[in-house]
Design an enzyme around this catalytic site. Structure first.
Site, PDB file in Angstrom:
ATOM      1  N   ASN A   9       1.210  -1.082   0.096  1.00  0.00           N
ATOM      2  CA  ASN A   9       0.029   0.022   0.188  1.00  0.00           C
ATOM      3  C   ASN A   9       1.046   1.145   0.125  1.00  0.00           C
ATOM      4  OD1 ASN A   9      -1.880   2.096   0.411  1.00  0.00           O
ATOM      5  ND2 ASN A   9      -2.311   1.502   2.662  1.00  0.00           N
ATOM      6  N   TRP A  10       1.024   1.836  -0.973  1.00  0.00           N
ATOM      7  CA  TRP A  10       1.839   2.764  -1.260  1.00  0.00           C
ATOM      8  C   TRP A  10       1.669   4.212  -0.421  1.00  0.00           C
ATOM      9  CZ3 TRP A  10       4.694   3.401  -6.707  1.00  0.00           C
ATOM     10  CH2 TRP A  10       5.159   2.319  -7.039  1.00  0.00           C
ATOM     11  N   LYS A  11       0.031   4.263  -0.223  1.00  0.00           N
ATOM     12  CA  LYS A  11      -0.290   5.485   0.528  1.00  0.00           C
ATOM     13  C   LYS A  11      -0.161   6.664  -0.602  1.00  0.00           C
ATOM     14  CE  LYS A  11      -0.021   3.081   4.497  1.00  0.00           C
ATOM     15  NZ  LYS A  11      -0.162   2.997   6.032  1.00  0.00           N
ATOM     16  N   HIS A  94      -9.567   1.196   4.564  1.00  0.00           N
ATOM     17  CA  HIS A  94      -8.263   1.374   5.264  1.00  0.00           C
ATOM     18  C   HIS A  94      -8.553   2.238   6.695  1.00  0.00           C
ATOM     19  CE1 HIS A  94      -4.302   2.494   6.507  1.00  0.00           C
ATOM     20  NE2 HIS A  94      -3.804   1.279   5.861  1.00  0.00           N
ATOM     21  N   GLU A  96      -6.786   4.714   7.636  1.00  0.00           N
ATOM     22  CA  GLU A  96      -6.623   6.302   7.266  1.00  0.00           C
ATOM     23  C   GLU A  96      -7.913   6.578   6.505  1.00  0.00           C
ATOM     24  OE1 GLU A  96      -2.777   5.462   5.441  1.00  0.00           O
ATOM     25  OE2 GLU A  96      -1.958   4.787   7.547  1.00  0.00           O
ATOM     26  N   GLU A 166      -5.408  -5.144  10.370  1.00  0.00           N
ATOM     27  CA  GLU A 166      -4.390  -4.359  10.464  1.00  0.00           C
ATOM     28  C   GLU A 166      -4.403  -3.453  11.902  1.00  0.00           C
ATOM     29  OE1 GLU A 166      -2.385  -2.793   6.483  1.00  0.00           O
ATOM     30  OE2 GLU A 166      -4.200  -1.652   6.792  1.00  0.00           O
ATOM     31  N   GLY A 172       2.480   1.999  10.773  1.00  0.00           N
ATOM     32  CA  GLY A 172       3.534   3.125  10.714  1.00  0.00           C
ATOM     33  C   GLY A 172       4.186   3.363  12.118  1.00  0.00           C
ATOM     34  N   SER A 212       3.489  -2.210  10.040  1.00  0.00           N
ATOM     35  CA  SER A 212       4.862  -2.320  10.471  1.00  0.00           C
ATOM     36  C   SER A 212       5.648  -3.442  10.093  1.00  0.00           C
ATOM     37  CB  SER A 212       5.232  -2.184  11.895  1.00  0.00           C
ATOM     38  OG  SER A 212       4.873  -0.659  12.084  1.00  0.00           O
ATOM     39  N   GLY A 233       2.783  -1.330   4.133  1.00  0.00           N
ATOM     40  CA  GLY A 233       3.081   0.349   3.845  1.00  0.00           C
ATOM     41  C   GLY A 233       4.240   0.559   3.796  1.00  0.00           C
ATOM     42  N   GLY A 234       4.884   1.327   4.574  1.00  0.00           N
ATOM     43  CA  GLY A 234       6.249   1.892   4.486  1.00  0.00           C
ATOM     44  C   GLY A 234       7.417   1.008   3.813  1.00  0.00           C
TER      45      GLY A 234
HETATM   46  P1  13P Z   1       2.923   0.266   7.569  1.00  0.00           P
HETATM   47  O1  13P Z   1       3.586  -0.863   6.947  1.00  0.00           O
HETATM   48  O2  13P Z   1       3.910   1.348   7.012  1.00  0.00           O
HETATM   49  O3  13P Z   1       2.954   0.210   9.209  1.00  0.00           O
HETATM   50  O4  13P Z   1       1.522   0.349   7.144  1.00  0.00           O
HETATM   51  C1  13P Z   1       0.550  -0.549   7.288  1.00  0.00           C
HETATM   52  C2  13P Z   1      -0.416  -0.223   6.405  1.00  0.00           C
HETATM   53  O5  13P Z   1      -1.466   0.663   6.764  1.00  0.00           O
HETATM   54  C3  13P Z   1      -0.667  -0.905   5.212  1.00  0.00           C
HETATM   55  O6  13P Z   1      -2.034  -0.571   4.659  1.00  0.00           O
END
Ligand code: 13P
Length: 247
Positions: A9-11, A94, A96, A166, A172, A212, A233-234
């Site tokens: 997930n590149w956000k 998600h 977010e 999640e 994050g 994470s 994510g990251g």
């Molecule tokens: P991180 O891997 O950066 O914690 O993010 C997880 C995430 O929200 C994937 O959708």
């Protein structure tokens, strides 16, 4: 046997030209046919991501969509736009989106139903806050999110859904859930799907852990019985994503 699925997930990261560079870097690192590999990129990056990955094992997904077909919804993206651009997956609900854009379990359900109408595979997100975990209501909370998200789907459709568990406190933060914590909730999700859609759907449906995940934590998490991959994510923006896919 469920095929593993690892999605990035590149956000809100990477312009189209930056995306092209990153994809070029990641293609050789994630080349593994035993795993479904998905890059969920910003909507504006989808056309170039589809083009650059067309002869690879990578599939492209979106991070959101609207639940109407078309019309006066300024700023939104319709499911057939994603489909026509070559996206095959879409992340829905998600945390977010829920936190910053007022998405609810009800809008998540509408989007999931609409994704199926257009042949997009939904990756449905759920997860508890730290307070909810401390209050001991994690499983109840997550199962409620999932039950509402799946309302109105057939067992065959539910078998094709991907659920991403999640925990919000792990996103994050660098604070990854332990493999036992993640397995406990993923097993509960599968149990709740068994109740509403039967054994075949529950056994086929894939559940990811997200929060994470890194190349270091992925092998232990992915070895757990009810964890069929990850939503990352990251680390999906770095070469480390290759280690996660191969874990
Ligand atoms: P991180 O891997 O950066 O914690 O993010 C997880 C995430 O929200 C994937 O959708």
């Amino acid at each position: 046997m469920r095929k593993r699925i690892v999605a990035g997930n590149w956000k809100m990261n990477k312009t189209p030209s930056e995306a092209a560079l990153l994809i070029g870097e990641l293609i050789p690192l994630v080349n593994n046919d035993n795993v479904d590999v998905v890059f969920c990129v910003p909507a504006i990056d989808i056309p170039c991501a589809v083009e650059l990955t067309k002869d690879t094992n990578i599939r492209i997904g979106a991070q959101n969509m609207y639940f109407e077909d078309k019309g006066a919804f300024t700023g939104e993206i319709a499911p057939d736009m994603l489909k026509d651009a070559g996206a095959e997956y879409v992340i829905i609900g998600h945390s977010e989106r829920r936190q910053y854009f007022a998405e609810t379990d009800e809008t998540v359900n509408k989007k999931v139903l609409k994704a199926f109408e257009y042949g997009l595979k939904p990756i449905i997100c759920c997860g508890e806050t730290l307070t909810q975990r401390e209050q001991g209501i994690t499983i109840e909370w997550v199962c409620m999110q999932i039950k509402i998200a799946l309302l109105g789907l057939t067992p065959e459709q539910i078998a094709d859904v991907i659920i991403a568990y999640e925990p919000i406190w792990a996103i994050g933060t660098g604070k990854v859930a332990t493999k036992e914590q993640a397995q406990e909730v993923c097993a509960a999700i599968r149990g709740c799907v068994r109740e509403i859609a039967g054994d075949a759907a529950a056994d086929a449906m894939r559940i990811q852990y997200g929060g994470s995940v890194t190349g270091d934590s992925a092998p232990d998490l992915f070895a757990m019985e009810d964890i069929d991959g990850g939503l990352v994510g990251g680390a999906s923006l770095k070469p480390d994503f290759g280690r996660i896919v191969n874990a």
